[in-house]
Each structure stands twice: as C-alpha cells, then as structure tokens.
Design a protein around this motif. Structure first.
Motif, PDB file in Angstrom:
ATOM      1  N   LYS A  64      17.297  -6.885  17.110  1.00  0.00           N
ATOM      2  CA  LYS A  64      16.607  -6.132  18.165  1.00  0.00           C
ATOM      3  C   LYS A  64      15.637  -5.125  17.543  1.00  0.00           C
ATOM      4  N   LEU A  65      14.544  -4.858  18.217  1.00  0.00           N
ATOM      5  CA  LEU A  65      13.631  -3.801  17.789  1.00  0.00           C
ATOM      6  C   LEU A  65      14.420  -2.493  17.775  1.00  0.00           C
ATOM      7  N   GLY A  66      14.152  -1.689  16.791  1.00  0.00           N
ATOM      8  CA  GLY A  66      14.933  -0.458  16.598  1.00  0.00           C
ATOM      9  C   GLY A  66      15.678  -0.566  15.272  1.00  0.00           C
ATOM     10  N   ALA A  67      15.991  -1.813  14.899  1.00  0.00           N
ATOM     11  CA  ALA A  67      16.741  -2.029  13.660  1.00  0.00           C
ATOM     12  C   ALA A  67      15.841  -2.617  12.574  1.00  0.00           C
ATOM     13  N   LEU A  68      14.516  -2.645  12.815  1.00  0.00           N
ATOM     14  CA  LEU A  68      13.634  -3.344  11.873  1.00  0.00           C
ATOM     15  C   LEU A  68      12.839  -2.391  10.974  1.00  0.00           C
ATOM     16  N   ALA A  69      12.125  -1.474  11.575  1.00  0.00           N
ATOM     17  CA  ALA A  69      11.195  -0.619  10.821  1.00  0.00           C
ATOM     18  C   ALA A  69      11.905   0.644  10.324  1.00  0.00           C
ATOM     19  N   ALA A  70      11.234   1.384   9.450  1.00  0.00           N
ATOM     20  CA  ALA A  70      11.796   2.656   8.953  1.00  0.00           C
ATOM     21  C   ALA A  70      12.088   3.584  10.127  1.00  0.00           C
ATOM     22  N   ALA A  71      11.238   3.525  11.141  1.00  0.00           N
ATOM     23  CA  ALA A  71      11.478   4.272  12.384  1.00  0.00           C
ATOM     24  C   ALA A  71      10.842   3.497  13.532  1.00  0.00           C
ATOM     25  N   THR A  72      11.486   3.551  14.682  1.00  0.00           N
ATOM     26  CA  THR A  72      10.989   2.866  15.876  1.00  0.00           C
ATOM     27  C   THR A  72      10.991   3.876  17.022  1.00  0.00           C
ATOM     28  N   ALA A  73       9.902   3.866  17.794  1.00  0.00           N
ATOM     29  CA  ALA A  73       9.811   4.774  18.948  1.00  0.00           C
ATOM     30  C   ALA A  73       9.788   3.941  20.215  1.00  0.00           C
ATOM     31  N   THR A  74      10.487   4.405  21.249  1.00  0.00           N
ATOM     32  CA  THR A  74      10.348   3.735  22.538  1.00  0.00           C
ATOM     33  C   THR A  74      10.157   4.754  23.652  1.00  0.00           C
ATOM     34  N   SER A  75       9.768   4.216  24.817  1.00  0.00           N
ATOM     35  CA  SER A  75       9.498   5.059  25.989  1.00  0.00           C
ATOM     36  C   SER A  75      10.428   4.658  27.121  1.00  0.00           C
ATOM     37  N   PHE A  76      10.887   5.633  27.876  1.00  0.00           N
ATOM     38  CA  PHE A  76      11.667   5.362  29.086  1.00  0.00           C
ATOM     39  C   PHE A  76      10.888   5.754  30.339  1.00  0.00           C
ATOM     40  N   PHE A  77       9.571   5.742  30.248  1.00  0.00           N
ATOM     41  CA  PHE A  77       8.710   5.943  31.428  1.00  0.00           C
ATOM     42  C   PHE A  77       9.206   4.982  32.522  1.00  0.00           C
ATOM     43  N   PRO A  78       9.208   5.419  33.796  1.00  0.00           N
ATOM     44  CA  PRO A  78       9.856   4.617  34.847  1.00  0.00           C
ATOM     45  C   PRO A  78       9.437   3.142  34.901  1.00  0.00           C
ATOM     46  N   ALA A  79       8.176   2.843  34.577  1.00  0.00           N
ATOM     47  CA  ALA A  79       7.720   1.453  34.686  1.00  0.00           C
ATOM     48  C   ALA A  79       8.091   0.594  33.477  1.00  0.00           C
ATOM     49  N   LYS A  80       8.677   1.194  32.458  1.00  0.00           N
ATOM     50  CA  LYS A  80       9.024   0.410  31.255  1.00  0.00           C
ATOM     51  C   LYS A  80      10.245  -0.466  31.556  1.00  0.00           C
ATOM     52  N   PRO A  81      10.485  -1.512  30.739  1.00  0.00           N
ATOM     53  CA  PRO A  81      11.642  -2.373  31.017  1.00  0.00           C
ATOM     54  C   PRO A  81      12.941  -1.578  31.171  1.00  0.00           C
ATOM     55  N   LEU A  82      13.182  -0.610  30.302  1.00  0.00           N
ATOM     56  CA  LEU A  82      14.303   0.323  30.515  1.00  0.00           C
ATOM     57  C   LEU A  82      13.670   1.689  30.798  1.00  0.00           C
ATOM     58  N   GLY A  83      13.671   2.081  32.052  1.00  0.00           N
ATOM     59  CA  GLY A  83      12.976   3.317  32.422  1.00  0.00           C
ATOM     60  C   GLY A  83      13.919   4.311  33.062  1.00  0.00           C
ATOM     61  N   HIS A 125       0.810  -1.223   0.000  1.00  0.00           N
ATOM     62  CA  HIS A 125       0.000   0.000   0.000  1.00  0.00           C
ATOM     63  C   HIS A 125       0.843   1.273   0.000  1.00  0.00           C
ATOM     64  N   GLY A 126       2.143   1.125  -0.128  1.00  0.00           N
ATOM     65  CA  GLY A 126       3.025   2.296  -0.137  1.00  0.00           C
ATOM     66  C   GLY A 126       3.019   3.050   1.177  1.00  0.00           C
ATOM     67  N   ALA A 127       2.809   2.328   2.280  1.00  0.00           N
ATOM     68  CA  ALA A 127       2.769   2.984   3.603  1.00  0.00           C
ATOM     69  C   ALA A 127       4.094   2.763   4.333  1.00  0.00           C
ATOM     70  N   MET A 128       4.446   3.716   5.209  1.00  0.00           N
ATOM     71  CA  MET A 128       5.637   3.592   6.040  1.00  0.00           C
ATOM     72  C   MET A 128       5.285   2.801   7.315  1.00  0.00           C
ATOM     73  N   VAL A 129       6.286   2.199   7.939  1.00  0.00           N
ATOM     74  CA  VAL A 129       6.041   1.526   9.228  1.00  0.00           C
ATOM     75  C   VAL A 129       6.789   2.268  10.328  1.00  0.00           C
ATOM     76  N   LEU A 130       6.020   2.690  11.318  1.00  0.00           N
ATOM     77  CA  LEU A 130       6.574   3.304  12.531  1.00  0.00           C
ATOM     78  C   LEU A 130       6.293   2.326  13.663  1.00  0.00           C
ATOM     79  N   ASP A 131       7.326   1.692  14.171  1.00  0.00           N
ATOM     80  CA  ASP A 131       7.120   0.680  15.212  1.00  0.00           C
ATOM     81  C   ASP A 131       6.969   1.348  16.576  1.00  0.00           C
ATOM     82  N   ASP A 132       5.867   1.058  17.259  1.00  0.00           N
ATOM     83  CA  ASP A 132       5.682   1.551  18.629  1.00  0.00           C
ATOM     84  C   ASP A 132       6.238   0.491  19.582  1.00  0.00           C
ATOM     85  N   ALA A 133       7.524   0.673  19.909  1.00  0.00           N
ATOM     86  CA  ALA A 133       8.215  -0.261  20.807  1.00  0.00           C
ATOM     87  C   ALA A 133       8.313   0.327  22.215  1.00  0.00           C
ATOM     88  N   ALA A 134       7.298   1.116  22.592  1.00  0.00           N
ATOM     89  CA  ALA A 134       7.315   1.765  23.912  1.00  0.00           C
ATOM     90  C   ALA A 134       7.461   0.744  25.037  1.00  0.00           C
TER      91      ALA A 134
END
Ligand SMILES: Cc1ncc(COP(=O)(O)O)c(C=O)c1O
Length: 385
Positions: A185-204, A165-174
């Motif tokens: 590892k996630l981060g190296a897969l999609a055109a762009a990957t986003a993550t969160s460092f909120f305190p409760a996340k695995p890496l916070g 469909h000619g769409a981009m992929v933005l991975d929500d790896a929060a």
C-alpha cells in the motif's frame, strides 16, 4: 434509442457524500458526540487510535495525523530542512499544493512532464528536471511524485532516479491513500508519504485533515514536534524547532475512524464502477488503464477525448444533469503563480495535451448501476452526435 424517448435529466451528484452518510447510519454522529462529551478537542484519544489504525492499514511504521494534505507535504519538507537554494522536482500535471509547499519553504519547485497513460510523473522527464536544477546551481534535494486520480506512480523507477541524484522521495498520495504498488500500500513505499482527508478524497473527513507516513523513527519524532509549533516533547512551552499549527482535530479523527471501517469495501465498490465505465466507454474515449503492478482507489475516473471533443461532451452531459470536472485545465507551469519556476528540459508536451483532453466523470462508491448506465448512455449519445 427511440428518438422520442424522454431523456432522464435529474441531476446526478459528482461525489455522493450523502449516500455514504446514509450507509454509516448513526455511527459517525455517535463518534462525534463522544468527542463533544469528553471535550478533548485537540489531541484527544481518537487521534492516537486513528494513527495506529492508519499505520496498520497501509503497513507503515508511523502515521502522523495532521491538519491537511498540504500541511502533510509541508511538514516533511520542513523536517528535511529544505529551503533556499534547494530544488524539489514536481510533476506539472497536479493540484498546485504539490509545488506550493516547496515554494513556501523557500526552495525551488522544478516541474517535470508526466506519462500519457498513467498521468503520473515521467521518470525520464524527472531525470531531465534534476539536470535542469543542477545546471541552475540548485541542489536537488527531493522528488515529489503524485499518485494522480488514485493510481500509483512508477515508484521503483522514480526511486532509482532519486538514488542516482541523492534526492529524497516524498510521495504525494493525497488522492490515492489505499492504492497499492507491487502488492504494497502507498504509505509503505517512499521515505515519507503525505495524504489528504479532504471530504472529497477516497478517505475523507468532515473538514480538513491529512496524514504523513514513514518508517523512520527520527523523522516521525520531528514531525510530531513540528505539527505543534516545534514543541519539545513533554514541554510545550519550550520550542525546539520552528513549526506550525498542524494538528488534526479530534472530531475529524473520530469521523475517520468510522469511515476507515468501511473503506476497504468502498475501494472494492469504486473498482466495480471503474470496470463498468471501462466496458461501457472503451473504443469511444481514452479510458484509464491500470497496469498489473498497481491498483487504484479511483479518486477520479478520467477519460481522454482528442480532437477538441472534450468541451462539447462536457456541455452535453451538463445539459442532461450529469456533472463533469476538468482536472486540470492548466498544468502548473502555465499558471500565473508557477510559470516563472523552471521546467525540465524538453518541456511538458504530454501535460499540455492532457490539459486539453481530460474529463472526469462522476465517481464514488455509491454510484448505482442504473445511474451509471445513464451516464454511459449520455456519453455514447453525445459522442455519436
Ligand atoms: C495532489 C494533491 N496534493 C495535495 C493536496 C492538498 O490536500 P489538502 O486539500 O488536504 O490540503 C491535494 C488536494 O486536493 C491534491 O489533490
């Protein structure tokens, strides 16, 4: 169990950040003190060091630290110029930030269903959501798969749908930074990957924080500008783009650098906890399955209980000092803010069922075997009764 034996009811934490702090010793305090001493609270040297370390950790060419997981997602959509008339496909079984950023850009989030085993975006429903968007006269611009509870989505299948469909992929790896899909590892897969460092996340961190990963040099340059009000490199008082205040504080970067050092060991410890839960609860409740192609970082350990047993179990565990959480009681398309946005043809029957059946148990890298045995015994007792 002897019915006269006393049940231990001392409260158990859902996530034990204090145990992690004890493990880190004075390292975090000293890292924060160094920032306080050099006074470069914004864009200090720790931010650049962290970006290099994060990129090396996940194998992406660029890591761009930013103010939160939400801003990480939003900055990418802004960089891609997504706006009114555009459609972005999101799973309906996720935290609202996934779709919120689409609406904030003036585009239309189109919700799709998820798969029953992984709880992640169903590629077939994603395809139907793209068709729904096209029928509504919207231009499908992007897909945001979410790697829910720490487990990667089916990235190859989603990439194939996006390409058609000619769409981009933005991975929500929060929830899933550190997880792998087919050995990467996630981060190296999609055109762009986003993550969160909120305190409760695995890496916070110790406040709000996030990061974006990409291999695309031009996108990385644009994102670095957008996170500082769209500044022109070298001249912060000449705005090249309309941006936001989207930086990561230096103090948070310093905290993350210390936590990143122990992160691989913590991921391994989370996997041990997950295996113990699976062994202790199999046959009693639906336990998560991780296929051969992926590894999870277990942001949550989420079981499924059909037949209306979920809320009774949650109440029984609460009575024994064991906290639980329900992620998520309402899929996005049932929430007031999102119910008027389109839903893929065929609806989201899996998400609706999950919303009635899921229950997340305490999960963190410092959950001791004896405490976990208490949780497992309490679940078994409650379900037997
Ligand atoms: C799936 C998902 N996306 C986005 C976010 C937003 O991250 P933040 O809270 O850092 O803005 C979260 C946070 O809970 C999330 O779980």
């Amino acid at each position: 169990m002897n019915k006269h034996a006393r049940v231990d009811e001392r409260p158990i934490p859902f996530i034990d950040l204090a145990a992690q702090r004890r493990r880190l010793g004075s390292a975090v305090d000293e890292a924060i003190a160094r920032v306080v001493a050099h006074c470069q609270f914004i864009n200090g040297p720790e931010v650049r060091v962290l970006e290099t370390a994060l990129a090396a950790f996940c194998g992406a060419r660029h890591a761009i630290a930013c103010s939160s997981g939400t801003d990480a997602l939003r900055l990418v959509l802004m960089a891609w110029g997504i706006g009114p008339g555009d459609a972005v496909i999101c799973p309906t079984f996720t935290f609202c930030a996934t779709a919120e950023v689409v609406a904030l850009c003036g585009a239309t989030p189109v919700m799709a269903d998820v798969e029953p085993d992984s709880f992640n975006l169903d590629p077939a429903s994603c395809e139907r959501a793209l068709a729904t968007a096209e029928r509504l006269g919207l231009k499908p611009r992007a897909i945001i798969p979410v790697d829910l509870f720490g487990l990667p989505a089916d990235h190859d299948a989603i990439a194939a749908v996006a390409a058609r469909h000619g769409a981009m992929v933005l991975d929500d790896a929060a929830q899933s930074f550190g997880a792998t899909y087919k050995g990467r590892k996630l981060g190296a897969l999609a055109a762009a990957t986003a993550t969160s460092f909120f305190p409760a996340k695995p890496l916070g961190c110790y406040g709000d924080g996030g990061a974006i990963f990409t291999d695309n040099d031009a996108l990385a340059t644009r994102l670095r500008s957008l996170r500082v009000h769209g500044e022109t490199p070298g001249d912060k008082y000449d705005a090249a783009h309309i941006g936001i205040t989207g930086r990561l504080d230096t103090v948070q970067a310093a905290v993350l650098l210390e936590k990143l050092k122990i992160f691989p060991e913590e991921i391994a410890a989370r996997n041990v906890v997950a295996e113990r839960y699976a062994a202790g609860l199999a046959g009693l409740a639906g336990v998560p399955r991780v296929g051969k192609e992926a590894t999870s970082v277990w942001a949550q350990y989420t079981i499924r209980l059909g037949g209306g047993r979920r809320d009774a179990l949650s109440a029984a565990l609460t009575a024994e000092g064991i906290p639980t959480a329900i992620y998520y009681r309402k899929p996005l398309h049932r929430q007031a803010a999102y119910r008027d946005f389109p839903l893929a043809e065929g609806g989201a029957p899996v998400a609706e069922r999950l919303a009635e059946e899921v229950l997340s148990l305490p999960m963190h890298a410092y959950l001791e075997a004896a405490v976990q045995d208490r949780i497992i015994a309490a679940v078994r007792r409650a379900l037997a009764g």
